[in-house]
Write a protein that holds these residues in place. Structure first.
Motif, PDB file in Angstrom:
ATOM      1  N   UNK A  65       0.837  -1.189   0.000  1.00 15.93           N
ATOM      2  CA  UNK A  65       0.000   0.000   0.000  1.00 15.93           C
ATOM      3  C   UNK A  65       0.879   1.249   0.000  1.00 15.93           C
ATOM      4  N   UNK A  66       0.512   2.242  -0.810  1.00 19.02           N
ATOM      5  CA  UNK A  66       1.233   3.505  -0.858  1.00 19.02           C
ATOM      6  C   UNK A  66       0.431   4.539  -0.092  1.00 19.02           C
ATOM      7  N   UNK A  67       1.043   5.089   0.956  1.00 21.19           N
ATOM      8  CA  UNK A  67       0.365   6.046   1.819  1.00 21.19           C
ATOM      9  C   UNK A  67       1.173   7.338   1.890  1.00 21.19           C
ATOM     10  N   UNK A  68       0.470   8.437   1.733  1.00 16.21           N
ATOM     11  CA  UNK A  68       1.094   9.750   1.807  1.00 16.21           C
ATOM     12  C   UNK A  68       0.239  10.659   2.673  1.00 16.21           C
ATOM     13  N   UNK A  69       0.895  11.504   3.438  1.00 17.25           N
ATOM     14  CA  UNK A  69       0.195  12.518   4.220  1.00 17.25           C
ATOM     15  C   UNK A  69       0.740  13.873   3.770  1.00 17.25           C
ATOM     16  N   UNK A  70      -0.161  14.736   3.306  1.00 20.84           N
ATOM     17  CA  UNK A  70       0.201  16.080   2.883  1.00 20.84           C
ATOM     18  C   UNK A  70      -0.265  17.052   3.963  1.00 20.84           C
ATOM     19  N   UNK A  71       0.662  17.881   4.427  1.00 19.58           N
ATOM     20  CA  UNK A  71       0.341  18.873   5.442  1.00 19.58           C
ATOM     21  C   UNK A  71       0.555  20.242   4.809  1.00 19.58           C
ATOM     22  N   UNK A  72      -0.520  21.006   4.717  1.00 21.96           N
ATOM     23  CA  UNK A  72      -0.465  22.317   4.061  1.00 21.96           C
ATOM     24  C   UNK A  72      -0.966  23.394   5.017  1.00 21.96           C
ATOM     25  N   UNK A  73      -0.680  24.625   4.666  1.00 19.57           N
ATOM     26  CA  UNK A  73      -1.106  25.748   5.494  1.00 19.57           C
ATOM     27  C   UNK A  73      -2.631  25.848   5.540  1.00 19.57           C
ATOM     28  N   UNK A  74      -3.268  25.708   4.376  1.00 21.17           N
ATOM     29  CA  UNK A  74      -4.733  25.796   4.293  1.00 21.17           C
ATOM     30  C   UNK A  74      -5.249  24.902   3.165  1.00 21.17           C
ATOM     31  N   UNK A  75      -6.539  24.605   3.238  1.00 23.13           N
ATOM     32  CA  UNK A  75      -7.210  23.870   2.166  1.00 23.13           C
ATOM     33  C   UNK A  75      -8.671  24.286   2.125  1.00 23.13           C
ATOM     34  N   UNK A  76      -9.242  24.221   0.935  1.00 20.40           N
ATOM     35  CA  UNK A  76     -10.674  24.448   0.756  1.00 20.40           C
ATOM     36  C   UNK A  76     -11.331  23.082   0.653  1.00 20.40           C
ATOM     37  N   UNK A  77     -12.316  22.848   1.516  1.00 18.77           N
ATOM     38  CA  UNK A  77     -13.051  21.584   1.473  1.00 18.77           C
ATOM     39  C   UNK A  77     -14.544  21.895   1.452  1.00 18.77           C
ATOM     40  N   UNK A  78     -15.333  20.924   1.050  1.00 20.41           N
ATOM     41  CA  UNK A  78     -16.789  21.045   1.012  1.00 20.41           C
ATOM     42  C   UNK A  78     -17.236  22.333   0.333  1.00 20.41           C
ATOM     43  N   UNK A  79     -16.644  22.640  -0.797  1.00 18.19           N
ATOM     44  CA  UNK A  79     -16.988  23.763  -1.672  1.00 18.19           C
ATOM     45  C   UNK A  79     -16.536  25.123  -1.188  1.00 18.19           C
ATOM     46  N   UNK A  80     -16.617  25.446   0.103  1.00 16.67           N
ATOM     47  CA  UNK A  80     -16.198  26.785   0.514  1.00 16.67           C
ATOM     48  C   UNK A  80     -15.704  26.868   1.948  1.00 16.67           C
ATOM     49  N   UNK A  81     -15.451  25.753   2.593  1.00 16.88           N
ATOM     50  CA  UNK A  81     -14.926  25.754   3.942  1.00 16.88           C
ATOM     51  C   UNK A  81     -13.401  25.735   3.876  1.00 16.88           C
ATOM     52  N   UNK A  82     -12.780  26.685   4.569  1.00 23.66           N
ATOM     53  CA  UNK A  82     -11.319  26.746   4.595  1.00 23.66           C
ATOM     54  C   UNK A  82     -10.848  26.213   5.942  1.00 23.66           C
ATOM     55  N   UNK A  83      -9.942  25.226   5.903  1.00 25.45           N
ATOM     56  CA  UNK A  83      -9.373  24.695   7.136  1.00 25.45           C
ATOM     57  C   UNK A  83      -7.890  25.043   7.202  1.00 25.45           C
ATOM     58  N   UNK A  84      -7.399  25.189   8.432  1.00 21.88           N
ATOM     59  CA  UNK A  84      -5.994  25.516   8.629  1.00 21.88           C
ATOM     60  C   UNK A  84      -5.561  24.999   9.994  1.00 21.88           C
ATOM     61  N   UNK A  85      -4.526  24.188  10.056  1.00 21.93           N
ATOM     62  CA  UNK A  85      -3.789  23.610   8.946  1.00 21.93           C
ATOM     63  C   UNK A  85      -4.654  22.574   8.241  1.00 21.93           C
ATOM     64  N   UNK A  86      -4.138  22.058   7.155  1.00 18.17           N
ATOM     65  CA  UNK A  86      -4.855  21.046   6.387  1.00 18.17           C
ATOM     66  C   UNK A  86      -3.988  19.797   6.298  1.00 18.17           C
ATOM     67  N   UNK A  87      -4.540  18.693   6.765  1.00 13.00           N
ATOM     68  CA  UNK A  87      -3.845  17.413   6.713  1.00 13.00           C
ATOM     69  C   UNK A  87      -4.661  16.497   5.813  1.00 13.00           C
ATOM     70  N   UNK A  88      -4.045  16.037   4.729  1.00 16.04           N
ATOM     71  CA  UNK A  88      -4.751  15.205   3.755  1.00 16.04           C
ATOM     72  C   UNK A  88      -4.011  13.882   3.619  1.00 16.04           C
ATOM     73  N   UNK A  89      -4.697  12.796   3.974  1.00 13.37           N
ATOM     74  CA  UNK A  89      -4.126  11.456   3.845  1.00 13.37           C
ATOM     75  C   UNK A  89      -4.583  10.842   2.530  1.00 13.37           C
TER      76      UNK A  89
END
Length: 95
Positions: free
Chosen positions: A4-28
């Protein structure tokens, strides 16, 4: 058996659910699919962690630069896409 290939991206911010901004943003991502989006940076390591520093992510907008126009969606203006992308762009500029 394929590993299995697994990556975790950690960014300053992300837009999710069309217009919700989260900070920080962790995407697995596992085997190319987003499996989890969170605002909390877990203490445990999960696959290959990649710190994107001050990047702003739009995880639901992958490869949409031209593919939206090539789908059967028809006019994107009629689908409220144009107002949505203008709002997101304005919101990002305010940050």
């Amino acid at each position: 058996m394929i590993k299995s290939q697994r990556h975790r991206f950690i960014a300053h911010r992300a837009v999710i659910e069309n217009n919700t901004i989260i900070s920080p943003a962790v995407i697995d991502v596992e085997n190319g699919l987003i499996t989890k989006i969170s605002e909390y940076i877990p203490s445990q390591n999960w696959g290959n962690s990649i710190d994107l520093k001050d990047i702003f992510l739009l995880p639901g907008f992958v490869n949409a630069h031209c593919h939206l126009e090539l789908t059967a969606l028809g006019s994107l203006a009629e689908r409220h896409f144009v107002p949505w992308i203008k709002k997101i762009s304005t919101d990002i500029a305010k940050l």
